[in-house]
Design an enzyme around this catalytic site. Structure first.
Site, PDB file in Angstrom:
ATOM      1  N   SER A  78       1.124  14.655   1.397  1.00  0.00           N
ATOM      2  CA  SER A  78       0.400  14.410   2.176  1.00  0.00           C
ATOM      3  C   SER A  78      -1.260  14.382   2.677  1.00  0.00           C
ATOM      4  CB  SER A  78       1.305  14.465   3.270  1.00  0.00           C
ATOM      5  OG  SER A  78       0.555  14.314   5.210  1.00  0.00           O
ATOM      6  N   HIS A  96       9.062  11.308   5.598  1.00  0.00           N
ATOM      7  CA  HIS A  96       7.771  12.206   5.243  1.00  0.00           C
ATOM      8  C   HIS A  96       8.130  13.600   4.575  1.00  0.00           C
ATOM      9  CE1 HIS A  96       3.691  12.383   5.768  1.00  0.00           C
ATOM     10  NE2 HIS A  96       3.895  13.847   5.731  1.00  0.00           N
ATOM     11  N   ASP A 131       8.977   6.387   5.846  1.00  0.00           N
ATOM     12  CA  ASP A 131       7.693   7.720   6.259  1.00  0.00           C
ATOM     13  C   ASP A 131       7.219   7.535   8.110  1.00  0.00           C
ATOM     14  OD1 ASP A 131       5.866   9.797   6.652  1.00  0.00           O
ATOM     15  OD2 ASP A 131       5.225   9.682   4.276  1.00  0.00           O
TER      16      ASP A 131
END
Length: 137
Positions: free
Chosen positions: A28, A113, A86
């Site tokens: 991320s 995610h 995601d």
């Protein structure tokens, strides 16, 4: 953009203190930072002696001050892990980041995610990593 230099310095210090490391794994926001590290590495920055990166749910920073990281194709081998569902970092953003690299490997998974660890993804990770340590299993 605030704090970027401090973050880069922290990565450089960790590499120097705890390394050597063959590559980076970023998730991320960490993948966004790792991509910037790759850009600096590709330009010859000696603070970041890594051979590859695995970028999971990554994205290119939209901050104008960071535009210079993406002007040239980034010539560091990368595996980009993209979650089709995601909801935090849209798959399109991760694919956009991958296009900033020279010959990126893109692994898509049906999830969201997270770092996928099913057999198919493990196989793809091992195939990518084998390039940097042949025969190690």
């Amino acid at each position: 953009p605030a704090g970027l230099e401090e973050s880069l310095s922290a990565v450089a210090a960790a590499l120097a203190e705890h390394g050597p490391f063959d590559g980076l794994l970023g998730f991320s926001q960490g993948a966004a930072l790792a991509a910037m590290v790759c850009a600096l590495r590709a330009r010859g920055d000696p603070r970041f002696p890594v051979a590859f990166a695995v970028l999971v749910a990554g994205f290119a920073s939209r901050a104008p001050a960071h535009g210079h990281f993406y002007r040239e194709p980034i010539a560091v081998p990368t595996l980009h892990v993209v979650g089709d569902t995601d909801a935090v970092i849209a798959a399109a953003l991760s694919r956009e980041l991958a296009r900033r690299f020279v010959e990126p490997v893109v692994l898509t998974h049906p999830g969201g995610h997270f770092i996928p660890a099913a057999a198919a993804q493990k196989k793809a990770y091992l195939e990518f990593l084998e390039r940097f340590c042949p025969g190690a299993g």
